[in-house]
Design a protein around this motif. Structure first.
Motif, PDB file in Angstrom:
ATOM      1  N   GLU A  87      26.248  35.203  21.625  1.00 57.06           N
ATOM      2  CA  GLU A  87      26.549  35.670  23.001  1.00 57.06           C
ATOM      3  C   GLU A  87      25.703  37.065  23.343  1.00 57.06           C
ATOM      4  OE1 GLU A  87      30.656  36.018  23.999  1.00 57.06           O
ATOM      5  OE2 GLU A  87      31.045  33.965  23.486  1.00 57.06           O
ATOM      6  N   GLN A  88      25.109  37.293  22.325  1.00 59.96           N
ATOM      7  CA  GLN A  88      24.317  38.861  22.393  1.00 59.96           C
ATOM      8  C   GLN A  88      22.978  38.634  23.228  1.00 59.96           C
ATOM      9  OE1 GLN A  88      25.568  41.786  21.698  1.00 59.96           O
ATOM     10  NE2 GLN A  88      27.357  40.591  21.483  1.00 59.96           N
ATOM     11  N   GLY A  89      22.187  37.803  22.881  1.00 63.13           N
ATOM     12  CA  GLY A  89      20.801  37.648  23.627  1.00 63.13           C
ATOM     13  C   GLY A  89      20.287  36.047  23.689  1.00 63.13           C
ATOM     14  N   ARG A  90      19.224  36.166  23.964  1.00 63.71           N
ATOM     15  CA  ARG A  90      18.370  34.933  24.341  1.00 63.71           C
ATOM     16  C   ARG A  90      16.792  35.303  23.708  1.00 63.71           C
ATOM     17  NH1 ARG A  90      14.699  33.613  27.814  1.00 63.71           N
ATOM     18  NH2 ARG A  90      15.533  34.965  29.414  1.00 63.71           N
ATOM     19  N   VAL A  91      16.406  34.589  22.787  1.00 62.96           N
ATOM     20  CA  VAL A  91      15.045  34.990  22.259  1.00 62.96           C
ATOM     21  C   VAL A  91      14.162  34.243  23.235  1.00 62.96           C
ATOM     22  CG1 VAL A  91      13.252  34.653  20.362  1.00 62.96           C
ATOM     23  CG2 VAL A  91      15.824  35.107  19.780  1.00 62.96           C
ATOM     24  N   PHE A  92      12.993  35.197  23.679  1.00 57.98           N
ATOM     25  CA  PHE A  92      12.029  34.462  24.519  1.00 57.98           C
ATOM     26  C   PHE A  92      10.546  34.989  23.909  1.00 57.98           C
ATOM     27  CE2 PHE A  92      12.954  38.418  26.190  1.00 57.98           C
ATOM     28  CZ  PHE A  92      11.974  38.867  26.840  1.00 57.98           C
ATOM     29  N   THR A  93       9.515  34.099  24.280  1.00 59.40           N
ATOM     30  CA  THR A  93       8.074  34.683  24.154  1.00 59.40           C
ATOM     31  C   THR A  93       7.589  35.421  25.062  1.00 59.40           C
ATOM     32  OG1 THR A  93       7.856  32.481  22.985  1.00 59.40           O
ATOM     33  CG2 THR A  93       5.919  33.693  23.539  1.00 59.40           C
ATOM     34  N   ASP A  94       7.325  36.738  24.867  1.00 56.65           N
ATOM     35  CA  ASP A  94       6.846  37.610  25.762  1.00 56.65           C
ATOM     36  C   ASP A  94       5.258  37.918  25.787  1.00 56.65           C
ATOM     37  OD1 ASP A  94       6.481  39.793  27.671  1.00 56.65           O
ATOM     38  OD2 ASP A  94       7.225  41.277  26.318  1.00 56.65           O
ATOM     39  N   THR A  95       4.798  36.918  26.672  1.00 54.17           N
ATOM     40  CA  THR A  95       3.124  37.026  26.617  1.00 54.17           C
ATOM     41  C   THR A  95       2.590  37.610  27.768  1.00 54.17           C
ATOM     42  OG1 THR A  95       3.179  35.035  27.957  1.00 54.17           O
ATOM     43  CG2 THR A  95       2.987  34.843  25.534  1.00 54.17           C
ATOM     44  N   THR A  96       3.406  38.744  28.344  1.00 52.90           N
ATOM     45  CA  THR A  96       3.014  39.513  29.262  1.00 52.90           C
ATOM     46  C   THR A  96       1.873  40.628  29.249  1.00 52.90           C
ATOM     47  OG1 THR A  96       4.692  40.957  29.178  1.00 52.90           O
ATOM     48  CG2 THR A  96       5.113  39.355  30.749  1.00 52.90           C
ATOM     49  N   ALA A  97       1.545  40.769  27.764  1.00 53.64           N
ATOM     50  CA  ALA A  97       0.465  41.679  27.388  1.00 53.64           C
ATOM     51  C   ALA A  97      -0.799  41.175  27.534  1.00 53.64           C
ATOM     52  CB  ALA A  97       0.828  42.493  25.978  1.00 53.64           C
ATOM     53  N   GLY A  98      -0.845  39.767  27.568  1.00 49.70           N
ATOM     54  CA  GLY A  98      -2.035  39.232  27.784  1.00 49.70           C
ATOM     55  C   GLY A  98      -2.554  39.020  26.304  1.00 49.70           C
ATOM     56  N   GLY A  99      -3.540  38.047  26.240  1.00 51.73           N
ATOM     57  CA  GLY A  99      -3.941  37.867  24.934  1.00 51.73           C
ATOM     58  C   GLY A  99      -5.311  38.192  24.405  1.00 51.73           C
ATOM     59  N   GLY A 100      -5.532  38.327  23.076  1.00 52.61           N
ATOM     60  CA  GLY A 100      -6.959  38.746  22.806  1.00 52.61           C
ATOM     61  C   GLY A 100      -8.026  37.657  22.632  1.00 52.61           C
ATOM     62  N   ALA A 101      -9.230  38.018  21.814  1.00 53.23           N
ATOM     63  CA  ALA A 101     -10.135  36.878  21.768  1.00 53.23           C
ATOM     64  C   ALA A 101      -9.614  35.986  20.691  1.00 53.23           C
ATOM     65  CB  ALA A 101     -11.261  37.345  21.255  1.00 53.23           C
ATOM     66  N   ASP A 102      -8.785  36.281  19.759  1.00 51.21           N
ATOM     67  CA  ASP A 102      -8.116  35.511  18.591  1.00 51.21           C
ATOM     68  C   ASP A 102      -6.700  34.793  19.208  1.00 51.21           C
ATOM     69  OD1 ASP A 102      -6.694  37.510  18.857  1.00 51.21           O
ATOM     70  OD2 ASP A 102      -6.346  38.049  16.719  1.00 51.21           O
ATOM     71  N   GLY A 103      -6.388  34.851  20.456  1.00 50.13           N
ATOM     72  CA  GLY A 103      -5.243  34.087  20.963  1.00 50.13           C
ATOM     73  C   GLY A 103      -4.176  35.072  20.683  1.00 50.13           C
ATOM     74  N   ASN A 104      -4.147  36.228  20.013  1.00 50.07           N
ATOM     75  CA  ASN A 104      -2.916  37.063  19.685  1.00 50.07           C
ATOM     76  C   ASN A 104      -2.650  37.778  20.826  1.00 50.07           C
ATOM     77  OD1 ASN A 104      -1.293  39.407  18.801  1.00 50.07           O
ATOM     78  ND2 ASN A 104      -1.727  38.737  16.771  1.00 50.07           N
ATOM     79  N   PHE A 105      -1.184  37.715  21.374  1.00 44.41           N
ATOM     80  CA  PHE A 105      -0.611  38.350  22.404  1.00 44.41           C
ATOM     81  C   PHE A 105      -0.052  39.720  22.188  1.00 44.41           C
ATOM     82  CE2 PHE A 105      -1.569  34.244  23.983  1.00 44.41           C
ATOM     83  CZ  PHE A 105      -1.655  34.084  25.385  1.00 44.41           C
ATOM     84  N   VAL A 106       0.051  40.265  20.796  1.00 44.15           N
ATOM     85  CA  VAL A 106       0.872  41.329  20.616  1.00 44.15           C
ATOM     86  C   VAL A 106      -0.128  42.708  21.007  1.00 44.15           C
ATOM     87  CG1 VAL A 106       1.740  42.673  18.705  1.00 44.15           C
ATOM     88  CG2 VAL A 106       2.029  40.332  18.486  1.00 44.15           C
ATOM     89  N   SER A 107       0.450  43.543  21.671  1.00 43.05           N
ATOM     90  CA  SER A 107      -0.071  44.688  22.181  1.00 43.05           C
ATOM     91  C   SER A 107       0.581  45.987  21.344  1.00 43.05           C
ATOM     92  CB  SER A 107       0.071  45.139  23.450  1.00 43.05           C
ATOM     93  OG  SER A 107      -0.162  46.451  23.924  1.00 43.05           O
ATOM     94  N   LEU A 108       0.115  46.379  20.320  1.00 40.93           N
ATOM     95  CA  LEU A 108       0.612  47.290  19.325  1.00 40.93           C
ATOM     96  C   LEU A 108       1.364  48.573  20.226  1.00 40.93           C
ATOM     97  CD1 LEU A 108       1.187  47.872  16.438  1.00 40.93           C
ATOM     98  CD2 LEU A 108      -0.943  49.358  16.307  1.00 40.93           C
ATOM     99  N   ASP A 109       0.599  49.073  21.137  1.00 35.40           N
ATOM    100  CA  ASP A 109       1.197  50.224  21.864  1.00 35.40           C
ATOM    101  C   ASP A 109       2.522  49.725  22.366  1.00 35.40           C
ATOM    102  OD1 ASP A 109      -0.874  51.940  21.235  1.00 35.40           O
ATOM    103  OD2 ASP A 109      -2.127  51.484  22.982  1.00 35.40           O
ATOM    104  N   ARG A 110       2.362  48.533  23.271  1.00 35.12           N
ATOM    105  CA  ARG A 110       3.651  48.078  23.879  1.00 35.12           C
ATOM    106  C   ARG A 110       4.827  47.795  23.003  1.00 35.12           C
ATOM    107  NH1 ARG A 110       4.277  44.576  29.057  1.00 35.12           N
ATOM    108  NH2 ARG A 110       5.973  43.454  28.408  1.00 35.12           N
TER     109      ARG A 110
END
Length: 145
Positions: A87-110
């Motif tokens: 009941e704690q939470g729902r896992v979701f994919t967060d692609t709001t940082a935008g993707g890089g050339a390799d398709g990775n959406f992880v922003s280290l700073d964010r």
């Protein structure tokens, strides 16, 4: 022969700790979220990786409790049960940082910012829990400060 009677009734004891339960749920939520965010950081160089995050889905979230409101499901497709972790939470994919050339959406700073914010929330809740438990221990031990 005199038999000692209990000072606290057994039905009263669980109610003493009822105020701690929401804090336990908050600690569990922030621990789960910490693990997801740390995993995102670990995958910063993984091609085509999409970071995940955890959103509260419980009607007893702190914001909902303060305003005394809860979410109402108007359509079966809206707040689905897939991807939930209790009941704690729902896992979701967060692609709001935008993707890089390799398709990775992880922003280290964010992700590092989210991790630090989550850690701060965890620390605050743990201090509140510690304070409440300390108060209970003092009351139970007839504290003489």
């Amino acid at each position: 022969m005199v038999v000692a009677r209990p000072v606290l009734c057994s039905a009263c004891v669980p109610s003493i700790f009822a105020g701690i339960s929401p804090f336990q749920q908050a600690l569990d939520f922030h621990l789960e979220r910490h693990n997801l965010l740390a995993s995102n950081i670990a995958h910063v160089d993984t091609p085509n990786y999409k970071p995940q995050d955890l959103a509260r889905t419980s009607a007893t979230s702190a914001f909902g409790e303060m305003l005394q409101v809860s979410m109402q499901r108007t359509n079966e497709a809206h707040v689905g049960s897939s991807g939930t972790t209790g009941e704690q939470g729902r896992v979701f994919t967060d692609t709001t940082a935008g993707g890089g050339a390799d398709g990775n959406f992880v922003s280290l700073d964010r992700e590092a910012g989210k991790l630090a914010s989550n850690q701060l929330r965890y620390d605050i809740v743990s201090v509140v829990v510690s304070s409440r438990l300390s108060g209970l221990m003092n009351a139970a031990g007839d504290y003489k400060g």
